[in-house]
Design a protein around this motif. Structure first.
Motif: not given
Length: 774
Positions: A677-691
């Motif tokens: 149950g252990k681990g690492v989750v990564s989130i990438d949001l591109d371009p991190a702008q409105a829209g």
């Protein structure tokens, strides 16, 4: 005149080949047709936190391998992990190890574009602040060096082989049917087939090294060859080889059955007036139609092997561009290949099968149609590859295209001169037809008179010789008979005299014996009183025997046969055989001299000489044009080059203003409390702008390896504006990777990103972090 012209022709040919070689050797390495239009982090960007991945965006789809994208730290050590992934469209990403320190990192990529050309490059980005690095970003691509040059040369040879093969066959079928039995034309078309086949095999062997390492030793790597066969380009090359097998059968029929048909139909026609006529009966028409249809299908298939694997297969309107490219290549082959065949026919056709004005006129019409087709298809391709007028002068592709257009214009101008020479040739033939007919008729009459006089003299000589030989034979026979008779008479007389003498001697002996016997008989009678005396009878038989011997001698001494007459007849036959041999030799010498005379007259014709010179100039420009076309197909299209420049300028501007890439990367550890149950989750949001935004989720185990979990959910909340939570359901892409496109973020602000990770049916946890959007 021929001896004076030949050095000039050789000099011109050498000059043309030198220009073509300079274009090929001096051309830049094969430019990438898929350009890097964006990256995250951007080129030269400085980011505050270490990203979890590096994303590259290209102008078209590419093929990636295990080591296609590498990320190196300032010491030159690799910090990427796993294989490159394609989360969406033309964007490709590679994961990075966690906890990267500050410094300058180098991203090097080497991929293959969808139109079969290798793409290589490198750029840097920095974490925290720029630092010194030991990595050089100007690495040599696999298309540089010897392998790249050989691959480019192989492409040129393949184009040239296709043009000569398809265009030469089209010239024979459509313009000059007697050319099917001309050895020089046959060698030209077969040479085109051999060049295309050998070049295709060479490209297939070079392909693996060309798109990977660029090393000569890898050319014979069977594993690389197997990989090439699985690609679109490999399939196109194999298809081309299969079509070349069908082309070999086509050539065999063209120069076999079709050539024999042409031989049988047109042996007595004037080659200058009936070149390439197709009125040889239904059998020839059917064969011509079959060859034309089959040849067109094979040629279109060969052209499609380029269209389906290069420029036309990618970009705007690929479904329209590929058929247009096929038509474009067929028009090029009909024009340039037919021009080459015409040049060979003008210089190498035998005197008994000259290429006439009708054949030149047919090719002129074929070339005109080809030029119109090239103009229409070329305009469409130029618009598709350039996209703007400025690309003509601002991009290498546009500049080469201008050179190609200029060369085509020069060829059209020279072709116009060739048409004028053809017309002059026709007019000269019409004006000289009557004079030539009169000269021919007078010559024929003089020759007939000479032949008639010679025939009369020959007949008289034969009669006189025959009469003389007959008289000599009669005299010889008479002399033989006289001599035989004299010899026989002498023999008879000698034998008769000898026999008469022998008879006299025999009779004398008989009388002596008779006297002795009579005396003995008297004595015996007297003594014993014999009853009667017996008289011997041998004279008549002796005479008869003598007569018989004389008869036999007279029979043996007969006159011999006339052996002298037989010897005279044999001598007559031998002399007649020698005369026939001398006559045959004389006929061959006269034919060779007449052929040489006709060739001299044909070469001395100023109109034909002008036509040959103009066609040679056209062919020279065509060689250079084909070299420019080969370089053009290896150059990045102007539209792509301008897009790449715009993307690079945007990245440089963003880096200079300190805005960075605008993307947000979040890393959050989790523990669901269950097994694994252990681990690492990564989130990438591109371009991190409105829209619209692209969101990527990566899940890794404690050891940093990607792992799959039953479910991952995302929720976005802007508490300050009481917005949310906004749910996001990402799609599973590959092991440990989920993505979602067109994620709508309504406004800028400090958003809370919540991630729910479920590792089993009952074990799940929600972790969160805030991210600044906008």
């Amino acid at each position: 005149m021929t001896q004076t012209i030949a050095p000039r022709v050789r000099t011109l040919v050498l000059l043309i080949l030198a220009v073509a070689g300079a274009l090929l050797a001096g051309a830049a390495p094969v430019s990438a047709h898929a350009a890097l239009t964006g990256s995250d982090p951007a080129q030269g960007a400085v980011v505050d936190t270490a990203p979890s991945q590096v994303s590259l965006t290209f102008s078209e789809p590419i093929a990636v391998g295990d080591d296609s994208v590498r990320v190196l730290d300032p010491k030159g050590e690799r910090v990427d992990k796993g294989d490159p992934a394609n989360p969406s469209g033309t964007t490709y990403s590679v994961r990075l190890v966690s906890g990267l320190p500050d410094g300058t990192y180098t991203v090097a990529y080497q991929v293959v574009s969808a139109d079969s050309h290798p793409v290589a490059g490198a750029f840097t980005f920095s974490i925290g602040a720029p630092s010194e690095t030991t990595v050089s970003v100007s690495a040599q691509g696999s298309d540089d060096g010897l392998v790249g040059w050989l691959y480019g040369f192989g492409r040129y040879v393949s184009y040239a082989g296709f043009v000569v093969l398809a265009g030469g066959a089209a010239f024979v079928l459509a313009c000059w049917a007697p050319g099917a039995r001309v050895r020089a034309v046959q060698r030209l078309v077969v040479s085109g087939w051999l060049a295309l086949t050998s070049a295709t095999l060479g490209l297939l062997m070079l392909r693996g090294s060309y798109t990977t390492s660029g090393k000569v030793g890898d050319v014979f790597d069977l594993e690389l060859l197997g990989d090439v066969l699985q690609t679109k380009t490999g399939a196109a090359l194999v298809s081309r080889l299969l079509l070349l097998a069908a082309a070999a059968l086509f050539i065999a029929v063209l120069f076999g059955a079709y050539a024999r048909t042409a031989d049988a139909v047109e042996p007595d026609r004037d080659a200058e007036d009936d070149d390439g006529g197709d009125d040889g009966g239904p059998d020839k028409r059917d064969l011509t139609f079959g060859l034309a249809l089959g040849g067109t299908v094979v040629a279109a298939g060969l052209a499609a092997s380029w269209a389906m694997s290069e420029h036309a297969s990618q970009g705007l309107q690929a479904g329209v561009a590929m058929p247009v490219d096929v038509v474009h290549l067929l028009a090029v082959a009909a024009w340039l290949g037919g021009l080459t065949a015409l040049l060979v026919a003008l210089y190498r056709a035998p005197v008994e099968t000259p290429v006439g004005r009708d054949a030149v006129r047919r090719f002129s019409r074929l070339a005109f149609g080809s030029v119109v087709t090239l103009a229409v298809t070329g305009v469409y391709q130029s618009w598709r590859q350039l996209g703007s007028w400025s690309a003509f002068t601002d991009t290498r592709y546009g500049q080469l295209l201008l050179v190609k257009i200029a060369l085509v214009a020069v060829m059209v101008a020279v072709a116009f001169l060739s048409r004028r020479w053809t017309q002059r040739l026709a007019d000269a033939r019409v004006s000289e037809a009557a004079e030539e007919a009169e000269r021919t008729e007078a010559t024929e009459r003089a020759e007939e008179a000479v032949r008639a006089e010679e025939a009369v003299r020959a007949k008289e000589a034969v009669r006189a010789e025959a009469t003389q030989r007959a008289e000599e034979g009669v005299r010889a026979k008479e002399a033989v008979r006289v001599k035989a008779t004299e010899r026989a008479n002498e023999a008879v007389r000698a034998e008769a005299t000898q026999r008469a003498e022998e008879g006299v001697r025999a009779k004398e002996a008989v009388r002596v014996k008779a006297t002795e016997r009579a005396k003995e008989a008297v004595r015996a009678e007297a003594t014993e009183r014999a009853k009667e005396a017996k008289q011997p009878a041998g004279t008549a038989p002796a005479e008869a025997s003598g007569t018989s011997e004389v008869s036999e001698a007279s029979m043996a001494v007969e006159p011999p046969k006339a052996s002298g007459a037989s010897d005279a007849f044999d001598a007559e036959k031998a002399e007649a055989g020698q005369d026939s041999v001398r006559a045959a030799q004389l006929a061959r010498q006269r034919a060779a001299a007449e052929a040489a005379r006709q060739k001299r007259l044909r070469d001395a014709d100023p109109n034909r000489f002008g036509l040959r010179r103009s066609v040679l100039a056209e062919a020279g420009v065509a060689v250079v044009l084909l070299a420019v076309t080969t370089v053009l197909t290896q150059t990045e299209p102007g539209r792509t080059e301008q897009d790449a420049r715009a993307a690079t300028a945007a990245s440089s501007t963003a880096s200079a203003t300190g805005q960075g890439s605008g993307a947000v990367s979040l890393t959050m550890p989790f523990d669901t409390g269950g097994k694994s149950g252990k681990g690492v989750v990564s989130i990438d949001l591109d371009p991190a702008q409105a829209g619209d935004n692209a969101l990527h989720v990566y899940v890794e185990g404690p050891d940093g390896t990607p792992v799959d979990v039953p479910e991952v959910k995302i929720a976005l909340t802007l508490a300050a504006q009481n917005i949310g939570p906004l749910p996001v359901a990402p799609d599973h892409v590959t092991t440990g990777h989920w993505s979602a496109s067109r994620v709508q973020i309504p406004m800028a602000g400090d958003w809370k990103v919540e991630v729910t990770v479920r590792t089993s049916d009952i074990d799940q946890v929600t972790v969160s972090k805030n991210a600044q959007i906008g």
